[in-house]
Design a protein around this motif. Structure first.
Motif, PDB file in Angstrom:
ATOM      1  N   LEU A 200      12.813   6.800  -9.713  1.00 55.08           N
ATOM      2  CA  LEU A 200      11.705   5.847  -9.596  1.00 55.08           C
ATOM      3  C   LEU A 200      10.799   6.201  -8.409  1.00 55.08           C
ATOM      4  CD1 LEU A 200      13.487   2.506 -10.503  1.00 55.08           C
ATOM      5  CD2 LEU A 200      11.524   3.483 -11.663  1.00 55.08           C
ATOM      6  N   ASN A 201      11.390   6.716  -7.322  1.00 54.34           N
ATOM      7  CA  ASN A 201      10.564   7.169  -6.195  1.00 54.34           C
ATOM      8  C   ASN A 201       9.521   8.162  -6.659  1.00 54.34           C
ATOM      9  OD1 ASN A 201      11.806   5.755  -4.192  1.00 54.34           O
ATOM     10  ND2 ASN A 201      13.147   7.399  -3.545  1.00 54.34           N
ATOM     11  N   ASN A 202       9.995   9.180  -7.385  1.00 59.57           N
ATOM     12  CA  ASN A 202       9.081  10.236  -7.800  1.00 59.57           C
ATOM     13  C   ASN A 202       8.083   9.724  -8.823  1.00 59.57           C
ATOM     14  OD1 ASN A 202      10.137  12.749  -6.392  1.00 59.57           O
ATOM     15  ND2 ASN A 202      11.990  11.872  -7.233  1.00 59.57           N
ATOM     16  N   ILE A 203       8.544   8.814  -9.685  1.00 62.17           N
ATOM     17  CA  ILE A 203       7.613   8.231 -10.657  1.00 62.17           C
ATOM     18  C   ILE A 203       6.517   7.464  -9.921  1.00 62.17           C
ATOM     19  CG2 ILE A 203       7.421   6.458 -12.447  1.00 62.17           C
ATOM     20  CD1 ILE A 203      10.184   7.361 -13.438  1.00 62.17           C
ATOM     21  N   MET A 204       6.901   6.704  -8.907  1.00 60.23           N
ATOM     22  CA  MET A 204       5.908   5.903  -8.186  1.00 60.23           C
ATOM     23  C   MET A 204       4.922   6.787  -7.416  1.00 60.23           C
ATOM     24  SD  MET A 204       6.312   2.836  -9.017  1.00 60.23           S
ATOM     25  CE  MET A 204       5.213   2.030  -7.869  1.00 60.23           C
ATOM     26  N   ILE A 205       5.427   7.906  -6.866  1.00 60.83           N
ATOM     27  CA  ILE A 205       4.521   8.816  -6.154  1.00 60.83           C
ATOM     28  C   ILE A 205       3.471   9.365  -7.119  1.00 60.83           C
ATOM     29  CG2 ILE A 205       4.398  11.067  -5.002  1.00 60.83           C
ATOM     30  CD1 ILE A 205       7.156  10.395  -3.781  1.00 60.83           C
ATOM     31  N   GLY A 309       5.296  -1.782   2.754  1.00 59.99           N
ATOM     32  CA  GLY A 309       4.131  -1.077   2.237  1.00 59.99           C
ATOM     33  C   GLY A 309       2.846  -1.865   2.410  1.00 59.99           C
ATOM     34  N   ILE A 310       2.887  -3.156   2.041  1.00 54.02           N
ATOM     35  CA  ILE A 310       1.651  -3.932   2.101  1.00 54.02           C
ATOM     36  C   ILE A 310       1.290  -4.247   3.550  1.00 54.02           C
ATOM     37  CG2 ILE A 310       2.843  -6.146   1.683  1.00 54.02           C
ATOM     38  CD1 ILE A 310      -0.690  -5.157   0.572  1.00 54.02           C
ATOM     39  N   VAL A 311       2.306  -4.423   4.406  1.00 53.29           N
ATOM     40  CA  VAL A 311       2.029  -4.675   5.824  1.00 53.29           C
ATOM     41  C   VAL A 311       1.390  -3.442   6.458  1.00 53.29           C
ATOM     42  CG1 VAL A 311       3.201  -4.881   8.041  1.00 53.29           C
ATOM     43  CG2 VAL A 311       3.675  -6.520   6.234  1.00 53.29           C
ATOM     44  N   PHE A 324       0.937   8.152   0.945  1.00 49.05           N
ATOM     45  CA  PHE A 324       0.866   6.942   1.755  1.00 49.05           C
ATOM     46  C   PHE A 324       2.224   6.555   2.329  1.00 49.05           C
ATOM     47  CE2 PHE A 324       1.021   2.299   2.144  1.00 49.05           C
ATOM     48  CZ  PHE A 324      -0.049   2.076   2.997  1.00 49.05           C
ATOM     49  N   ALA A 325       3.275   6.725   1.532  1.00 48.08           N
ATOM     50  CA  ALA A 325       4.597   6.290   1.994  1.00 48.08           C
ATOM     51  C   ALA A 325       5.086   7.140   3.172  1.00 48.08           C
ATOM     52  CB  ALA A 325       5.601   6.332   0.851  1.00 48.08           C
ATOM     53  N   ALA A 326       4.679   8.412   3.184  1.00 44.77           N
ATOM     54  CA  ALA A 326       4.933   9.289   4.337  1.00 44.77           C
ATOM     55  C   ALA A 326       6.376   9.248   4.826  1.00 44.77           C
ATOM     56  CB  ALA A 326       3.984   8.939   5.485  1.00 44.77           C
ATOM     57  N   GLY A 327       7.322   9.131   3.901  1.00 42.09           N
ATOM     58  CA  GLY A 327       8.722   9.151   4.304  1.00 42.09           C
ATOM     59  C   GLY A 327       9.223   7.875   4.942  1.00 42.09           C
ATOM     60  N   LEU A 328       8.377   6.825   5.005  1.00 45.46           N
ATOM     61  CA  LEU A 328       8.826   5.591   5.662  1.00 45.46           C
ATOM     62  C   LEU A 328       9.974   4.941   4.883  1.00 45.46           C
ATOM     63  CD1 LEU A 328       5.399   4.149   6.791  1.00 45.46           C
ATOM     64  CD2 LEU A 328       7.296   4.782   8.261  1.00 45.46           C
TER      65      LEU A 328
END
Lengths: 415, 431
Positions: A200-205, A309-311, A324-328
């Motif tokens: 799901l991570n990769n799908i979301m990216i 993410g939204i914050v 955007f997620a940049a590994g966070l």
């Protein structure tokens, strides 16, 4: 005394300790002391930090041109090498320390970096108490930014008191959906959440990459993948005015962590979560429904990561960009492990890693030593935390209580 | 995952004379309905502009084929109709009496035909270099094959390997660095294997000696390798470009075979990495299933206590399998810098380690299964580039998602639930 000498993955033992402790109920302060400030836990964490910094220093020395040159004539004049090494490492770590803690602006930057880490850390820590391993923080983080962002820049004309909470709620929902998918698959079909969350991570990216080029998201005047800007009424206000970047998201993150702590330690749901983590079969015989816990916990965890993410979008970035997620999301895993999967520990760990990140940026600016060093330090610290025997044998720390073995949490794909 | 009937697909489809409410019959019906639905979807392709599609099969790799294959020109309408009829026919048979053991074979064939119909529709009125896409499929599958084989080796011995991505990145870095310093691709290749083996060794120490949770070690190793290679790349490689210009391997045409049209450029005119990937599948299969060592690896992964009882050193076998697996993944990592890119860049493996993990799972922890899954995933990757050229209104992102979606469908048990080794991920404590 039933302190947890060994950090997680020991949620099983912790659950037992938990009940023993509850019987006597020494009050929250005493519990806080034994859980977080416990002598040996703190000592091992400190030693892990020191060891990681030492290895980091070796990396700096080996990778810097100046110190490497002095190594070539090390046996002729070793003094040169030590002087150069001291200067390089001292300069780097000095800049790192100043960037993390030297002055109000540095403090502000540390808090800014810690904010998303608290939330993605909770996203791993909470399900971990039910022995669910949520690797999906990255995708859930993006889910939050996407759906929350859609409300944040798609809806206009609302007053802030309505728009901002609506944006945060939409963000929570976005990640909760992503988490729920993994949870319901686990509950209904037994699909291992580690596999589904990674996928799901990769799908979301990829979904983010796609959506950023659609009219719904893309900034109208730009051909490249960048989203519209979050409206002013959906932007988290700054805490201390324009001079400092720290925003109300930090307060929100801390409140959410406290709420998570309350849910885990004081609510029926929290009891069920820990019971399922302790023994799903026993929990089922006791009338609980582990399948419900699986999807519920993963949905909540997804929502927590998504809040991160939204914050991050509403408080700092303003726009969604590729990467955007940049590994966070992944960093949240290390934060939760360092924080021993307790919500309060997560806050402390996020502050430490947030400080490292803020300091790392200052170090990169001052000494041209890459910020990636911080990622290495982070990984090393967590490796040492996850294998306390390694640190013990390295520093000759004796075990206070003879613990048999470091139990595993997950025990395989088929668990 | 429970050992329900779904876990054994070979038997689950022999459903003659079963109670109509049994899950096996439900599955048979579901597949039948799927095939009929696929036929209906295929018919939708008739709505396009129609005309003819040209598939180029000429050798454009500079080989010297015995003769040039003419372009394959097909009529979109005919192909779509034939495929739809075949799919509907197969669905009908499946619904009526089932294909038994051959269900998956039929399903695979119909899906392949469907993809062909789709390509025909997408190419209508223009031309697509099918040979180039298939060749790229094989090249894209190379790191996936190595990575998935590494996973198979580790997990068959009972150690979970999430860290394939870490092994890829480390090996890509060491391969580039040593390949540049030595100006020799073969030395770089060895260094790549060593880099992967190093991460494998770290995984083994943490998992076997310190009995740390293997999923967590895997994740942390990925963070570690990402940070370390990015740090060293910006500290060492960026200021010294000559450290990041590795000697790369060149294609080796196999005499005679490489000159066969279509098959030559497809299989016999590649770099050592491609041949190595196919050889590695055979070797790992042979090692795991035909040798004493392989039997030990599998027994340690299924029932370490029993293996220990008959005198097998569980720890040593696991160390061997995990470090060897790391080295195999390292070969896949070296592919990035010594074959496809010729230089290291930060996070260049871009999540392919996770696709390799997926290929291992979809391939059911078997070398040939991993090869098949890697080829399918490689096709999805290469097609996403090919379709962009013929300007199909399908975003490449959705094709790139295919491997991940397929994996979720597979682990959810919709298409035969995979069964991991019984002791996978469970640390062994000698008594």
């Amino acid at each position: 005394m039933s302190t947890s000498d060994d950090p997680p993955p020991e949620a099983v033992d912790e659950a037992v300790d938990e009940r023993e402790r509850r019987d006597e109920d020494p009050g929250w302060l005493a519990r806080f002391r034994t859980e977080i400030v416990d002598g040996q836990t703190l000592l091992l964490t400190f030693l892990a930090l020191v060891t990681a910094l030492a290895i980091g220093a070796v990396l700096i020395i080996l990778s810097e041109e100046a110190t490497r040159e002095t190594l070539t004539y090390f046996f002729a004049r070793p003094g040169d090498f030590f002087a150069a090494a001291w200067e390089t490492v001292g300069g780097a770590y000095g800049a790192l320390f100043r960037g993390a803690l030297g002055g109000p602006r540095a403090w502000s930057e540390t808090l800014v970096s810690a904010t998303p880490l608290i939330l993605t850390g909770l996203a791993f820590a909470l399900p971990f108490r039910a022995l669910i391993i949520n690797i999906g923080g990255e995708g859930q983080f993006l889910g939050g930014a996407l759906l929350g962002g859609l409300v944040g820049f798609g809806v206009t004309g609302l007053p802030m008191v309505i728009h901002l909470p609506l944006t945060l709620l939409a963000g929570f929902l976005g990640g909760a959906i992503v988490g729920w998918v993994a949870g319901i698959l686990k509950a209904r079909t037994g699909a291992h959440e580690v596999i589904t969350t990674i996928m799901l991570n990769n799908i979301m990216i990829l979904l983010t990459d796609y959506l950023l080029l659609t009219a719904l998201f893309q900034r109208p005047d730009r051909p490249d993948p960048i989203s519209k800007a979050v409206a002013g009424s959906a932007t988290l206000p700054l805490l201390f005015g324009a001079g400092f970047r720290v925003h109300w998201g930090f307060v929100l993150a801390v409140l959410v962590a406290i709420a998570t702590w309350w849910m885990l330690e004081r609510s029926t749901l929290g009891f069920e979560i820990k019971a399922v983590g302790h023994n799903p079969r026993a929990a089922r015989f006791a009338g609980m429904n582990p399948d419900r816990i699986y999807w519920l916990v993963l949905a909540i965890a997804g929502g927590l990561a998504a809040l991160g993410g939204i914050v991050q979008l509403s408080g700092v970035q303003g726009r969604i960009t590729p990467g955007f997620a940049a590994g966070l999301g992944f960093d949240g895993i290390t934060v939760a492990l360092l924080g021993r999967s307790s919500p309060l520990g997560v806050i402390a760990a996020a502050l430490l890693f947030g400080g490292l990140r803020a300091g790392g940026l200052a170090m990169q600016a001052d000494t041209q030593i890459s910020l990636d060093l911080v990622t290495v330090l982070q990984a090393l610290i967590v490796i040492f935390i996850a294998a306390p025997a390694l640190i013990r044998s390295l520093w000759h720390v004796k075990t206070r209580k003879e613990s048999g073995l470091e139990a595993t949490a997950s025990g395989g794909w088929s668990a | 995952m429970s050992a329900d009937l779904d876990a054994r697909p070979a038997e689950s489809t022999r459903d003659d004379g079963l109670d109509p409410t049994s899950p096996l019959v439900t599955r048979r019906r579901a597949f039948g309905i799927f095939l009929v639905a696929l036929a209906a979807v295929t018919l939708l392709f008739l709505l396009g502009e129609g005309g003819e599609a040209t598939f180029v099969l000429r050798d454009i790799t500079g080989g010297d084929p015995y003769f040039q294959m003419p372009d394959l020109v097909v009529s979109v309408g005919t192909v779509v109709l034939v495929v739809a009829i075949l799919a509907a026919f197969a669905g009908g048979i499946q619904l009526a009496r089932g294909f038994g053991r051959r269900t998956y074979l039929v399903l695979g064939l119909v899906l392949a035909l469907f993809v062909f119909a789709f390509l025909t529709w997408a190419t209508a009125g223009s031309s697509l270099n099918l040979l180039a896409i298939l060749r790229l499929t094989i090249r894209q599958a190379v790191p996936l094959v190595f990575g998935a084989l590494a996973g198979v080796l580790c997990e068959r011995s009972g150690v979970m390997n999430i860290a394939i991505e870490a092994q890829f990145l480390t090996a890509a870095f060491t391969g580039a660095l040593v390949g540049s310093v030595s100006s020799n691709a073969w030395v770089g290749l060895l260094a790549g294997a060593a880099g992967g083996a190093f991460i494998g060794w770290l995984l083994a120490v943490m998992a076997i000696k310190y009995r740390t949770d293997q999923i967590i070690v895997g994740v942390v190793l990925i963070v570690f390798a990402t940070g370390l290679t990015s740090f060293l790349a910006s500290q060492l490689l960026t200021p010294n470009p000559d450290l990041n210009t590795p000697a790369i391997v060149s294609p080796i045409g196999i005499p005679v075979l490489s000159r066969i049209p279509v098959l030559g450029p497809l299989f016999f005119n590649h770099t050592i990495f491609v041949y190595g990937a196919f050889a590695a599948v055979l070797l790992v299969h042979w090692a795991l299933f035909k040798t004493k060592w392989g039997l030990r690896v599998r027994s340690v992964g299924e029932h370490p206590r029993a293996a220990d009882t008959v005198g097998i050193n569980v720890y040593r076998i696991r160390y061997q399998a995990v470090v060897l697996g790391g080295a195999v993944a390292g070969l896949g990592g070296a592919f990035f810098t010594l074959d496809s890119a010729a230089q290291f860049s930060e996070e260049m493996t871009a999540g392919l380690g996770f696709i390799a993990l997926a290929a291992m799972i979809v391939g059911r922890w078997r070398p040939f299964g991993a090869l098949g899954a890697a080829l399918i995933f490689g096709f999805a990757g290469s097609l996403s580039g090919g379709l962009a050229i013929v300007q199909v209104p399908i975003p490449s992102e959705f094709l790139l998602m295919a491997p991940y979606l397929v994996t979720i469908v597979v682990v959810a048990g919709l298409v035969g639930r995979p069964r991991p080794p019984a002791a996978d991920g469970v640390p062994y404590v000698k008594e």
